[in-house]
Motif scaffolding. Sequence first.
Motif, mmCIF file in Angstrom:
data_model
loop_
_atom_site.group_PDB
_atom_site.id
_atom_site.type_symbol
_atom_site.label_atom_id
_atom_site.label_comp_id
_atom_site.label_asym_id
_atom_site.label_seq_id
_atom_site.Cartn_x
_atom_site.Cartn_y
_atom_site.Cartn_z
ATOM 1 N N ASN A 30 0.815 -1.217 0.000
ATOM 2 C CA ASN A 30 0.000 0.000 0.000
ATOM 3 C C ASN A 30 0.851 1.271 0.000
ATOM 4 O O ASN A 30 0.341 2.355 0.284
ATOM 5 C CB ASN A 30 -0.916 0.015 1.214
ATOM 6 N N ASN A 31 2.130 1.119 -0.315
ATOM 7 C CA ASN A 31 3.043 2.258 -0.315
ATOM 8 C C ASN A 31 3.585 2.535 -1.704
ATOM 9 O O ASN A 31 3.677 1.627 -2.543
ATOM 10 C CB ASN A 31 4.225 1.976 0.613
ATOM 11 N N GLY A 32 3.958 3.788 -1.914
ATOM 12 C CA GLY A 32 4.681 4.103 -3.134
ATOM 13 C C GLY A 32 6.046 3.437 -3.112
ATOM 14 O O GLY A 32 6.599 3.158 -2.044
ATOM 15 N N VAL A 33 6.579 3.168 -4.292
ATOM 16 C CA VAL A 33 7.917 2.579 -4.419
ATOM 17 C C VAL A 33 8.685 3.371 -5.456
ATOM 18 O O VAL A 33 8.147 3.757 -6.501
ATOM 19 C CB VAL A 33 7.838 1.093 -4.828
ATOM 20 N N GLY A 34 9.932 3.614 -5.165
ATOM 21 C CA GLY A 34 10.758 4.380 -6.093
ATOM 22 C C GLY A 34 12.039 3.660 -6.448
ATOM 23 O O GLY A 34 12.501 2.776 -5.716
ATOM 24 N N TRP A 35 12.587 4.026 -7.578
ATOM 25 C CA TRP A 35 13.906 3.593 -7.993
ATOM 26 C C TRP A 35 14.836 4.810 -8.012
ATOM 27 O O TRP A 35 14.461 5.868 -8.532
ATOM 28 C CB TRP A 35 13.886 2.967 -9.388
ATOM 29 N N PHE A 36 16.017 4.628 -7.468
ATOM 30 C CA PHE A 36 17.031 5.660 -7.452
ATOM 31 C C PHE A 36 18.333 5.031 -7.928
ATOM 32 O O PHE A 36 18.460 3.801 -7.963
ATOM 33 C CB PHE A 36 17.209 6.227 -6.030
ATOM 34 N N ARG A 37 19.296 5.866 -8.281
ATOM 35 C CA ARG A 37 20.587 5.325 -8.709
ATOM 36 C C ARG A 37 21.716 6.223 -8.245
ATOM 37 O O ARG A 37 21.529 7.416 -8.044
ATOM 38 C CB ARG A 37 20.629 5.157 -10.227
ATOM 39 N N GLN A 38 22.876 5.599 -8.093
ATOM 40 C CA GLN A 38 24.057 6.352 -7.685
ATOM 41 C C GLN A 38 25.243 5.890 -8.512
ATOM 42 O O GLN A 38 25.630 4.712 -8.445
ATOM 43 C CB GLN A 38 24.342 6.173 -6.202
ATOM 44 N N ALA A 39 25.797 6.819 -9.268
ATOM 45 C CA ALA A 39 26.978 6.553 -10.069
ATOM 46 C C ALA A 39 28.225 6.896 -9.252
ATOM 47 O O ALA A 39 28.151 7.699 -8.321
ATOM 48 C CB ALA A 39 26.936 7.375 -11.354
ATOM 49 N N PRO A 40 29.361 6.321 -9.583
ATOM 50 C CA PRO A 40 30.592 6.616 -8.836
ATOM 51 C C PRO A 40 30.880 8.113 -8.819
ATOM 52 O O PRO A 40 30.845 8.780 -9.854
ATOM 53 C CB PRO A 40 31.659 5.850 -9.621
ATOM 54 N N GLY A 41 31.150 8.632 -7.627
ATOM 55 C CA GLY A 41 31.500 10.035 -7.483
ATOM 56 C C GLY A 41 30.332 10.992 -7.582
ATOM 57 O O GLY A 41 30.536 12.214 -7.582
ATOM 58 N N ARG A 42 29.118 10.450 -7.654
ATOM 59 C CA ARG A 42 27.951 11.314 -7.775
ATOM 60 C C ARG A 42 26.962 11.017 -6.662
ATOM 61 O O ARG A 42 26.991 9.952 -6.046
ATOM 62 C CB ARG A 42 27.301 11.125 -9.145
ATOM 63 N N GLU A 43 26.061 11.943 -6.420
ATOM 64 C CA GLU A 43 25.036 11.731 -5.406
ATOM 65 C C GLU A 43 23.925 10.834 -5.963
ATOM 66 O O GLU A 43 23.716 10.755 -7.171
ATOM 67 C CB GLU A 43 24.448 13.072 -4.970
ATOM 68 N N ARG A 44 23.257 10.191 -5.051
ATOM 69 C CA ARG A 44 22.128 9.349 -5.458
ATOM 70 C C ARG A 44 21.038 10.234 -6.047
ATOM 71 O O ARG A 44 20.751 11.316 -5.518
ATOM 72 C CB ARG A 44 21.602 8.578 -4.250
ATOM 73 N N GLU A 45 20.440 9.766 -7.138
ATOM 74 C CA GLU A 45 19.432 10.564 -7.828
ATOM 75 C C GLU A 45 18.181 9.743 -8.111
ATOM 76 O O GLU A 45 18.221 8.518 -8.223
ATOM 77 C CB GLU A 45 19.990 11.111 -9.149
ATOM 78 N N PHE A 46 17.095 10.441 -8.252
ATOM 79 C CA PHE A 46 15.801 9.841 -8.548
ATOM 80 C C PHE A 46 15.768 9.315 -9.975
ATOM 81 O O PHE A 46 16.285 9.955 -10.898
ATOM 82 C CB PHE A 46 14.710 10.886 -8.345
#
Length: 123
Positions: A30-46
């Motif tokens: 019953n919750n939203g679910v998201g995918w995020f990613r983090q590349a080397p040397g970068r901040e995690r992003e939506f």
Amino acid sequence: QVQLVESGGGLVHAGASLTLSCAAGRTSSNNGVGWFRQAPGREREFVAAINWNGGDKLYADSVKDRFTISRDRYKNTVTLQMNSLKPDDTAVYYCAAALRASASSNQAAYRCWGQGTQVTVAP
């Protein structure tokens, strides 16, 4: 405590497709679910998010028209279909369960995170 497990990552060449899966557990149905990613040397992003019933989906501009998020509430899985992959898509991909039923691009809206799965796109 919700446990999320990502799978489906791997090494592909540019232009290929991959399908990531997130086993989100019954307590997140019953919750939203998201995918995020983090590349080397970068901040995690939506990357993408979906609300509790799949009726609302959000995408980052960088993946719109290439990635598709979907969910199967009965199987408690959320899938990220990634087409036309680019080297810039290389990152560790994480799925997360939101605090609420809605989809959100804000990382602060998410309460539980998986361990991540590596996606590498070679030129």
